[in-house]
Design an enzyme around this catalytic site. Structure first.
Site, mmCIF file in Angstrom:
data_model
loop_
_atom_site.group_PDB
_atom_site.id
_atom_site.type_symbol
_atom_site.label_atom_id
_atom_site.label_comp_id
_atom_site.label_asym_id
_atom_site.label_seq_id
_atom_site.Cartn_x
_atom_site.Cartn_y
_atom_site.Cartn_z
ATOM 1 N N TYR A 184 2.636 -1.607 5.303
ATOM 2 C CA TYR A 184 2.634 -0.332 6.035
ATOM 3 C C TYR A 184 3.928 -0.115 6.840
ATOM 4 O O TYR A 184 3.914 0.577 7.851
ATOM 5 C CB TYR A 184 1.418 -0.264 6.954
ATOM 6 C CG TYR A 184 0.121 0.115 6.228
ATOM 7 C CD1 TYR A 184 0.059 1.256 5.423
ATOM 8 C CD2 TYR A 184 -1.039 -0.635 6.365
ATOM 9 C CE1 TYR A 184 -1.115 1.618 4.772
ATOM 10 C CE2 TYR A 184 -2.220 -0.283 5.716
ATOM 11 C CZ TYR A 184 -2.249 0.855 4.918
ATOM 12 O OH TYR A 184 -3.414 1.209 4.284
ATOM 13 N N GLU B 30 4.685 -2.160 -3.677
ATOM 14 C CA GLU B 30 3.408 -2.677 -3.168
ATOM 15 C C GLU B 30 2.791 -3.692 -4.130
ATOM 16 O O GLU B 30 2.231 -4.702 -3.692
ATOM 17 C CB GLU B 30 2.446 -1.507 -2.932
ATOM 18 C CG GLU B 30 2.909 -0.607 -1.788
ATOM 19 C CD GLU B 30 2.129 0.699 -1.692
ATOM 20 O OE1 GLU B 30 1.237 0.931 -2.542
ATOM 21 O OE2 GLU B 30 2.412 1.484 -0.768
ATOM 22 N N ASN C 20 -10.726 4.642 5.884
ATOM 23 C CA ASN C 20 -10.888 5.583 4.768
ATOM 24 C C ASN C 20 -11.030 4.895 3.408
ATOM 25 O O ASN C 20 -10.648 5.442 2.387
ATOM 26 C CB ASN C 20 -9.769 6.638 4.793
ATOM 27 C CG ASN C 20 -8.387 6.021 4.700
ATOM 28 O OD1 ASN C 20 -8.255 4.814 4.499
ATOM 29 N ND2 ASN C 20 -7.349 6.842 4.820
ATOM 30 N N LYS D 140 -10.389 -1.325 1.087
ATOM 31 C CA LYS D 140 -10.139 -1.740 2.462
ATOM 32 C C LYS D 140 -11.339 -2.534 3.010
ATOM 33 O O LYS D 140 -12.412 -2.535 2.403
ATOM 34 C CB LYS D 140 -9.810 -0.499 3.303
ATOM 35 C CG LYS D 140 -8.488 0.174 2.861
ATOM 36 C CD LYS D 140 -8.090 1.338 3.768
ATOM 37 C CE LYS D 140 -6.754 1.946 3.302
ATOM 38 N NZ LYS D 140 -6.295 3.037 4.195
ATOM 39 N N HIS E 19 -6.922 2.382 -0.446
ATOM 40 C CA HIS E 19 -5.497 2.711 -0.468
ATOM 41 C C HIS E 19 -5.107 2.942 -1.916
ATOM 42 O O HIS E 19 -5.585 2.237 -2.803
ATOM 43 C CB HIS E 19 -4.667 1.554 0.086
ATOM 44 C CG HIS E 19 -3.215 1.638 -0.313
ATOM 45 N ND1 HIS E 19 -2.325 2.440 0.360
ATOM 46 C CD2 HIS E 19 -2.534 1.078 -1.339
ATOM 47 C CE1 HIS E 19 -1.135 2.337 -0.237
ATOM 48 N NE2 HIS E 19 -1.237 1.516 -1.274
HETATM 49 N N1 ATP Z 1 -2.772 10.850 11.776
HETATM 50 C C1 ATP Z 1 -3.366 9.672 11.558
HETATM 51 N N2 ATP Z 1 -4.237 9.159 12.454
HETATM 52 C C2 ATP Z 1 -4.844 7.966 12.258
HETATM 53 N N3 ATP Z 1 -4.631 7.201 11.163
HETATM 54 C C3 ATP Z 1 -3.783 7.682 10.242
HETATM 55 C C4 ATP Z 1 -3.089 8.922 10.382
HETATM 56 N N4 ATP Z 1 -2.313 9.123 9.289
HETATM 57 C C5 ATP Z 1 -2.499 8.036 8.520
HETATM 58 N N5 ATP Z 1 -3.368 7.180 9.086
HETATM 59 C C6 ATP Z 1 -3.829 5.900 8.534
HETATM 60 O O1 ATP Z 1 -2.735 5.242 7.936
HETATM 61 C C7 ATP Z 1 -2.990 5.025 6.558
HETATM 62 C C8 ATP Z 1 -1.694 5.202 5.801
HETATM 63 O O2 ATP Z 1 -1.275 6.551 5.941
HETATM 64 P P1 ATP Z 1 -0.639 7.348 4.728
HETATM 65 O O3 ATP Z 1 0.072 8.507 5.301
HETATM 66 O O4 ATP Z 1 0.109 6.388 3.866
HETATM 67 O O5 ATP Z 1 -1.943 7.894 4.014
HETATM 68 P P2 ATP Z 1 -2.479 7.603 2.551
HETATM 69 O O6 ATP Z 1 -1.330 7.348 1.621
HETATM 70 O O7 ATP Z 1 -3.462 8.665 2.198
HETATM 71 O O8 ATP Z 1 -3.315 6.291 2.795
HETATM 72 P P3 ATP Z 1 -3.068 4.872 2.155
HETATM 73 O O9 ATP Z 1 -1.604 4.528 2.292
HETATM 74 O O10 ATP Z 1 -3.973 3.949 2.967
HETATM 75 O O11 ATP Z 1 -3.481 5.031 0.719
HETATM 76 C C9 ATP Z 1 -4.065 6.026 6.179
HETATM 77 O O12 ATP Z 1 -4.869 5.572 5.111
HETATM 78 C C10 ATP Z 1 -4.851 6.132 7.456
HETATM 79 O O13 ATP Z 1 -5.826 5.099 7.549
HETATM 80 MG MG MG Z 2 0.019 5.770 1.914
#
Ligand code: ATP
Ligand code: MG
Length: 145
Positions: free
Chosen positions: A49, A126, A112, A9, A115
């Site tokens: 997303y 994706e 974070n 990211k 991804h």
């Molecule tokens: N409750 C939340 N509050 C703020 N940001 C969130 C929250 N949940 C998810 N996100 C953000 O949205 C992104 C996508 O959420 P997802 O549930 O797909 O998590 P992930 O699969 O662990 O992350 P990624 O898809 O980025 O690998 C997360 O990486 C995070 O940055």
């Molecule tokens: Mg995810």
């Protein structure tokens, strides 16, 4: 053999962690099958997303992922999808153990660092968003015999 999409990211790029993060996947024995740098457009980010559209954090998420260049990589190997997810650690870095990428480099749930695709269906979708077939390389790693 599985393929997964890993994205470094914008804060991972800005913090100079690209080499370090790619190196973790190489060290683990996974193959870098595709690699590019790009700045995501808002429409690409929205496609990527799409499942989160309408959630409270959606605007912040799209704003962040489009805030600068990312590194997009197709990571390949046996069980690559679940291995990459476990290497990334939980979504919320405050819950991530040291030794995971998020546990070692992040404290913010938005920023974070990486991804990683969450299923084979997501991985296929994706990868297709960001890579043409001919941009995915075929070669053998020395440790795959
Ligand atoms: N409750 C939340 N509050 C703020 N940001 C969130 C929250 N949940 C998810 N996100 C953000 O949205 C992104 C996508 O959420 P997802 O549930 O797909 O998590 P992930 O699969 O662990 O992350 P990624 O898809 O980025 O690998 C997360 O990486 C995070 O940055
Ligand atoms: Mg995810």
């Amino acid at each position: 053999m599985e393929r997964t999409l890993v994205i470094i990211k914008p804060n991972g790029v800005r913090r100079g962690l690209v080499g370090d993060l790619l190196s973790r996947f190489e060290r683990r024995g996974l193959k870098i099958a595709g690699l590019k740098m790009a700045t995501m457009s808002r429409s690409k980010a929205a496609e990527h997303y799409a499942e989160h559209e309408g959630k409270s954090f959606y605007e912040e998420l799209v704003g962040f992922i489009t805030s600068g260049p990312v590194v997009l990589t197709v990571i390949e190997g046996p069980k690559a999808i679940s291995i990459a997810r476990s290497m990334a650690g939980p979504t919320d870095p405050s819950k991530a153990s040291p030794g995971t990428i998020r546990g070692d480099y992040a404290i913010s749930i938005t920023c974070n660092i990486v991804h990683a695709s969450d299923s084979s269906k997501s991985a296929e979708r994706e990868i297709g968003l960001f890579f043409q077939q001919e941009e995915i390389q075929r070669y053998d790693l020395r440790n795959e015999s």
